[in-house]
Design a protein around this motif. Structure first.
Motif, short mmCIF file in Angstrom:
data_model
loop_
_atom_site.label_atom_id
_atom_site.label_comp_id
_atom_site.label_asym_id
_atom_site.label_seq_id
_atom_site.Cartn_x
_atom_site.Cartn_y
_atom_site.Cartn_z
N THR A 172 0.84 -1.21 0.00
CA THR A 172 0.00 0.00 0.00
C THR A 172 0.86 1.24 0.00
OG1 THR A 172 -0.16 -0.03 2.39
CG2 THR A 172 -1.92 -1.12 1.18
N LYS A 173 0.39 2.27 -0.67
CA LYS A 173 1.14 3.52 -0.77
C LYS A 173 0.94 4.40 0.46
CE LYS A 173 0.73 3.48 -5.74
NZ LYS A 173 -0.27 3.67 -6.73
N ILE A 174 -0.27 4.45 0.98
CA ILE A 174 -0.56 5.32 2.12
C ILE A 174 -0.74 4.45 3.35
CG2 ILE A 174 -2.11 7.12 2.98
CD1 ILE A 174 -2.96 7.53 0.00
N ASN A 175 -1.94 3.96 3.55
CA ASN A 175 -2.22 2.96 4.56
C ASN A 175 -3.44 2.19 4.09
OD1 ASN A 175 -4.74 3.92 5.85
ND2 ASN A 175 -3.49 5.65 6.52
N PRO A 176 -3.62 0.98 4.56
CA PRO A 176 -4.71 0.14 4.03
C PRO A 176 -6.09 0.78 4.17
CG PRO A 176 -3.20 -1.17 5.33
CD PRO A 176 -2.79 0.26 5.51
N PHE A 177 -6.36 1.43 5.29
CA PHE A 177 -7.67 2.04 5.49
C PHE A 177 -7.89 3.17 4.49
CE2 PHE A 177 -10.59 4.76 8.18
CZ PHE A 177 -11.71 3.97 7.99
N GLN A 178 -6.89 4.01 4.30
CA GLN A 178 -7.03 5.10 3.34
C GLN A 178 -7.19 4.56 1.92
OE1 GLN A 178 -7.34 8.55 4.00
NE2 GLN A 178 -8.08 8.36 1.90
N ASP A 179 -6.46 3.51 1.59
CA ASP A 179 -6.61 2.90 0.27
C ASP A 179 -8.05 2.41 0.06
OD1 ASP A 179 -3.96 3.38 -0.36
OD2 ASP A 179 -3.32 1.31 -0.03
N ALA A 180 -8.64 1.81 1.09
CA ALA A 180 -10.02 1.32 0.99
C ALA A 180 -11.00 2.48 0.88
CB ALA A 180 -10.35 0.44 2.18
N LEU A 181 -10.74 3.57 1.60
CA LEU A 181 -11.59 4.76 1.49
C LEU A 181 -11.53 5.32 0.07
CD1 LEU A 181 -10.77 6.57 4.85
CD2 LEU A 181 -12.89 5.38 4.26
N ASP A 182 -10.33 5.33 -0.49
CA ASP A 182 -10.16 5.82 -1.87
C ASP A 182 -10.92 4.91 -2.85
OD1 ASP A 182 -8.52 7.79 -0.81
OD2 ASP A 182 -6.66 6.85 -1.48
N LEU A 183 -10.88 3.60 -2.62
CA LEU A 183 -11.61 2.67 -3.46
C LEU A 183 -13.11 2.97 -3.38
CD1 LEU A 183 -12.04 0.08 -5.15
CD2 LEU A 183 -12.04 -1.18 -2.99
#
Length: 109
Positions: free
Chosen positions: A92-103
């Protein structure tokens, strides 16, 4: 309508999507069956605790367990799980939670 997010009775994955997501993410949870994968996803959707982060993005609920790296994205109004997986922090580039929010944000467009 306001929901208590952990009280949503999730139906399952979007029609026809369970097999797709199981093939993509099932192995992240060990040697489990498709049925066990669905059961894990539904169970996780109802979990609460200080290790669980959750946030809504439009009609989507995003949940993240910082202890297990599990992530769920579900559409609350349809009670459909869109994805359930175990994040690989190294990927992950940022953090897993932020990646999921972006998704989830891309799903609302």
């Amino acid at each position: 309508m306001v929901h208590n997010n952990c009280d949503i009775i999730w139906k399952g994955f979007s029609k026809g999507e369970l097999n797709v997501h199981f093939l993509k993410h099932g192995a992240e949870f060990g040697e489990i069956t498709q049925s066990q994968y669905l059961k894990l996803a539904k169970s996780f959707a109802g979990e609460t605790g200080e290790h669980i982060q959750e946030q809504t993005v439009g009609k989507f609920l995003v949940k993240f367990n910082s202890n297990t790296q599990e992530i769920l994205v579900g559409r609350m109004d349809l009670r459909e799980i869109r994805t359930f997986y175990r994040a690989d922090p190294a990927m992950t580039k940022i953090n897993p939670f932020q990646d999921a929010l972006d998704l989830a944000a891309t799903l609302t467009k």
